[in-house]
Structures are given as structure tokens and as C-alpha cells.
Motif scaffolding. Structure first.
Motif, PDB file in Angstrom:
ATOM      1  N   MET A   1      47.924  71.767  56.299  1.00 26.24           N
ATOM      2  CA  MET A   1      48.739  72.453  57.283  1.00 26.24           C
ATOM      3  C   MET A   1      50.183  71.970  57.140  1.00 26.24           C
ATOM      4  N   ASP A   2      51.103  72.920  57.167  1.00 25.27           N
ATOM      5  CA  ASP A   2      52.534  72.606  57.068  1.00 25.27           C
ATOM      6  C   ASP A   2      52.998  72.035  58.401  1.00 25.27           C
ATOM      7  N   VAL A   3      53.558  70.833  58.371  1.00 28.56           N
ATOM      8  CA  VAL A   3      53.999  70.164  59.602  1.00 28.56           C
ATOM      9  C   VAL A   3      55.473  70.426  59.914  1.00 28.56           C
ATOM     10  N   LEU A   4      56.167  71.180  59.071  1.00 30.89           N
ATOM     11  CA  LEU A   4      57.605  71.348  59.255  1.00 30.89           C
ATOM     12  C   LEU A   4      58.064  72.625  59.958  1.00 30.89           C
ATOM     13  N   PRO A   5      57.206  73.584  60.281  1.00 28.52           N
ATOM     14  CA  PRO A   5      57.727  74.748  61.009  1.00 28.52           C
ATOM     15  C   PRO A   5      58.386  74.335  62.333  1.00 28.52           C
ATOM     16  N   LEU A   6      59.492  74.963  62.617  1.00 25.86           N
ATOM     17  CA  LEU A   6      60.285  74.638  63.806  1.00 25.86           C
ATOM     18  C   LEU A   6      59.458  74.689  65.081  1.00 25.86           C
ATOM     19  N   ASP A   7      58.623  75.697  65.221  1.00 27.64           N
ATOM     20  CA  ASP A   7      57.867  75.859  66.466  1.00 27.64           C
ATOM     21  C   ASP A   7      56.754  74.812  66.630  1.00 27.64           C
ATOM     22  N   ARG A   8      56.544  73.959  65.648  1.00 22.59           N
ATOM     23  CA  ARG A   8      55.557  72.874  65.749  1.00 22.59           C
ATOM     24  C   ARG A   8      56.225  71.536  66.070  1.00 22.59           C
ATOM     25  N   GLN A   9      57.526  71.501  66.170  1.00 28.29           N
ATOM     26  CA  GLN A   9      58.265  70.251  66.349  1.00 28.29           C
ATOM     27  C   GLN A   9      58.404  69.893  67.828  1.00 28.29           C
ATOM     28  N   VAL A  10      57.946  68.694  68.181  1.00 24.19           N
ATOM     29  CA  VAL A  10      58.117  68.195  69.550  1.00 24.19           C
ATOM     30  C   VAL A  10      59.600  68.079  69.873  1.00 24.19           C
ATOM     31  N   CYS A  11      60.392  67.616  68.910  1.00 26.83           N
ATOM     32  CA  CYS A  11      61.824  67.443  69.161  1.00 26.83           C
ATOM     33  C   CYS A  11      62.480  68.774  69.533  1.00 26.83           C
ATOM     34  N   PHE A  12      62.065  69.859  68.884  1.00 28.62           N
ATOM     35  CA  PHE A  12      62.654  71.159  69.194  1.00 28.62           C
ATOM     36  C   PHE A  12      62.204  71.652  70.566  1.00 28.62           C
ATOM     37  N   ALA A  13      60.934  71.435  70.894  1.00 28.26           N
ATOM     38  CA  ALA A  13      60.446  71.816  72.220  1.00 28.26           C
ATOM     39  C   ALA A  13      61.192  71.056  73.318  1.00 28.26           C
ATOM     40  N   LEU A  14      61.429  69.757  73.091  1.00 27.40           N
ATOM     41  CA  LEU A  14      62.190  68.966  74.062  1.00 27.40           C
ATOM     42  C   LEU A  14      63.627  69.458  74.170  1.00 27.40           C
ATOM     43  N   TYR A  15      64.229  69.754  73.031  1.00 26.17           N
ATOM     44  CA  TYR A  15      65.612  70.229  72.991  1.00 26.17           C
ATOM     45  C   TYR A  15      65.757  71.543  73.754  1.00 26.17           C
ATOM     46  N   THR A  16      64.882  72.510  73.481  1.00 22.49           N
ATOM     47  CA  THR A  16      65.001  73.811  74.149  1.00 22.49           C
ATOM     48  C   THR A  16      64.646  73.703  75.632  1.00 22.49           C
ATOM     49  N   ALA A  17      63.679  72.840  75.972  1.00 19.11           N
ATOM     50  CA  ALA A  17      63.339  72.641  77.385  1.00 19.11           C
ATOM     51  C   ALA A  17      64.506  72.012  78.134  1.00 19.11           C
ATOM     52  N   THR A  18      65.158  71.036  77.522  1.00 22.48           N
ATOM     53  CA  THR A  18      66.320  70.404  78.143  1.00 22.48           C
ATOM     54  C   THR A  18      67.431  71.419  78.378  1.00 22.48           C
ATOM     55  N   ARG A  19      67.701  72.232  77.387  1.00 23.18           N
ATOM     56  CA  ARG A  19      68.733  73.263  77.546  1.00 23.18           C
ATOM     57  C   ARG A  19      68.364  74.256  78.649  1.00 23.18           C
ATOM     58  N   ALA A  20      67.087  74.644  78.727  1.00 23.41           N
ATOM     59  CA  ALA A  20      66.649  75.579  79.757  1.00 23.41           C
ATOM     60  C   ALA A  20      66.767  74.963  81.153  1.00 23.41           C
ATOM     61  N   VAL A  21      66.365  73.703  81.288  1.00 23.79           N
ATOM     62  CA  VAL A  21      66.430  73.044  82.596  1.00 23.79           C
ATOM     63  C   VAL A  21      67.880  72.868  83.034  1.00 23.79           C
ATOM     64  N   THR A  22      68.722  72.326  82.155  1.00 30.54           N
ATOM     65  CA  THR A  22      70.124  72.126  82.555  1.00 30.54           C
ATOM     66  C   THR A  22      70.813  73.470  82.777  1.00 30.54           C
ATOM     67  N   GLY A  23      70.418  74.481  82.029  1.00 30.30           N
ATOM     68  CA  GLY A  23      70.975  75.821  82.251  1.00 30.30           C
ATOM     69  C   GLY A  23      70.579  76.384  83.602  1.00 30.30           C
ATOM     70  N   ARG A  24      69.370  76.088  84.046  1.00 30.12           N
ATOM     71  CA  ARG A  24      68.904  76.550  85.361  1.00 30.12           C
ATOM     72  C   ARG A  24      69.598  75.776  86.476  1.00 30.12           C
ATOM     73  N   TYR A  25      69.885  74.499  86.234  1.00 33.39           N
ATOM     74  CA  TYR A  25      70.594  73.690  87.229  1.00 33.39           C
ATOM     75  C   TYR A  25      72.052  74.116  87.384  1.00 33.39           C
ATOM     76  N   ARG A  26      72.665  74.590  86.303  1.00 31.98           N
ATOM     77  CA  ARG A  26      74.108  74.851  86.305  1.00 31.98           C
ATOM     78  C   ARG A  26      74.578  75.711  87.486  1.00 31.98           C
ATOM     79  N   PRO A  27      74.005  76.893  87.730  1.00 33.29           N
ATOM     80  CA  PRO A  27      74.518  77.682  88.865  1.00 33.29           C
ATOM     81  C   PRO A  27      74.279  77.019  90.217  1.00 33.29           C
ATOM     82  N   LEU A  28      73.201  76.254  90.327  1.00 33.92           N
ATOM     83  CA  LEU A  28      72.915  75.557  91.579  1.00 33.92           C
ATOM     84  C   LEU A  28      73.928  74.437  91.815  1.00 33.92           C
ATOM     85  N   LEU A  29      74.269  73.730  90.747  1.00 33.66           N
ATOM     86  CA  LEU A  29      75.236  72.636  90.860  1.00 33.66           C
ATOM     87  C   LEU A  29      76.668  73.144  90.968  1.00 33.66           C
ATOM     88  N   ASP A  30      76.951  74.296  90.350  1.00 29.44           N
ATOM     89  CA  ASP A  30      78.289  74.898  90.471  1.00 29.44           C
ATOM     90  C   ASP A  30      78.640  75.125  91.940  1.00 29.44           C
TER      91      ASP A  30
END
Length: 152
Positions: free
Chosen positions: A1-30
Motif C-alpha cells: 500500500m502506498d503510504v504517501l497519498p495526501l489524503d492518508r497523511q495525519v499531518c495534512f488532516a491536522l493542517y486542514t482541520a486547524t485551518r477550518a477551526v481557526t476559519g470558523r473562529y475568525r468571524p466570531l472573534l472579529d
């Protein structure tokens, strides 16, 4: 099994989740006139006021070169006050002002919004947080071990 696809990377899941969470906070904090990092500083001070810069840095896992500009901006907006300690001139204490304390009430609804908007129940979010805390601690320990091996 190929371990390098982007959608299998924990680091990418964390990165996109962080961006989604901080993006959701932005209008509330504004609405409060805060950035996400400023909100984190206030959370730490609402938990325990009158902390040294060193203590805040440890709680937020930020170095002083990152934290100091944040504190200066919060002080300029009247939300915190910084004072040199009389018993140790090298140490600076940060405390909430009345204005900073007053933001606690409107900010208290923000975490519930994430629960509502996030599609996970409170138990799932707590489990996710606990897993991330364990992951962070393990990676930090390994980094310290690796740094010791390099310098030792």
C-alpha cells in the motif's frame, strides 16, 4: 500500500482541520475585536489571571519572541496590562484589565458554536482533544530525545 497519498497523511488532516477551526473562529472573534492568538492569550488569563510572561509562554507553548508582540497589541487595545515585577526586574506580569475581563462573557459562547458547527458531539470532541494532547506530548518528548542525541 502506498503510504504517501495526501489524503492518508495525519499531518495534512491536522493542517486542514486547524485551518477550518481557526476559519470558523475568525468571524466570531472579529465581533470581539480579537485575533485567534489573542483569544488564546485571554483564555489563559481568564483561567488564571496575573501570570508572568514566562508562565503564559509555557501555557500557550509560545516563545517570548512570538508572545511579546501579542501582549503589546493586547495592551494597546486596553485588554491587558504588563508590569515589571518589583522582586525580579527581568520578570513581567500580565494581568487582565476590566475591559479584558469583560470580554469573558461574550467569548464564553464561542466554544459551544464549534460544537454545534463541528458535526461532533461533546464526547467526540473531548476524545479528539485528548488524542491530540497525547500526540503532541509524544512528539515533543521524541524531539527532546532527538535534540539530546544531537547535542550529547
Amino acid at each position: 500500500m502506498d503510504v504517501l497519498p495526501l489524503d492518508r497523511q495525519v499531518c495534512f488532516a491536522l493542517y486542514t482541520a486547524t485551518r477550518a477551526v481557526t476559519g470558523r473562529y475568525r468571524p466570531l472573534l472579529d465581533k470581539l475585536g480579537l485575533t485567534y492568538p489573542q483569544y488564546l492569550v485571554l483564555l489563559a488569563l481568564w483561567e488564571r489571571d496575573e501570570r508572568t510572561v514566562k508562565d503564559l509562554g509555557a501555557a500557550l507553548q509560545l516563545d517570548s519572541s512570538t508572545l511579546s508582540p501579542l501582549l503589546k497589541r493586547l495592551e494597546a487595545t486596553g485588554l491587558v496590562a504588563r508590569e515589571r515585577r518589583t522582586d525580579d526586574e527581568r520578570s513581567v506580569t500580565v494581568r487582565l484589565t476590566e475591559q479584558g475581563e469583560a470580554l469573558r462573557t461574550p467569548a464564553s459562547g464561542i466554544p459551544a458554536r464549534l460544537v454545534c458547527d463541528g458535526g461532533l458531539d461533546v464526547g467526540e470532541l473531548e476524545e479528539l482533544r485528548d488524542t491530540l494532547v497525547r500526540l503532541t506530548a509524544a512528539l515533543q518528548r521524541q524531539g527532546e530525545i532527538d535534540a539530546g542525541a544531537v547535542h550529547g
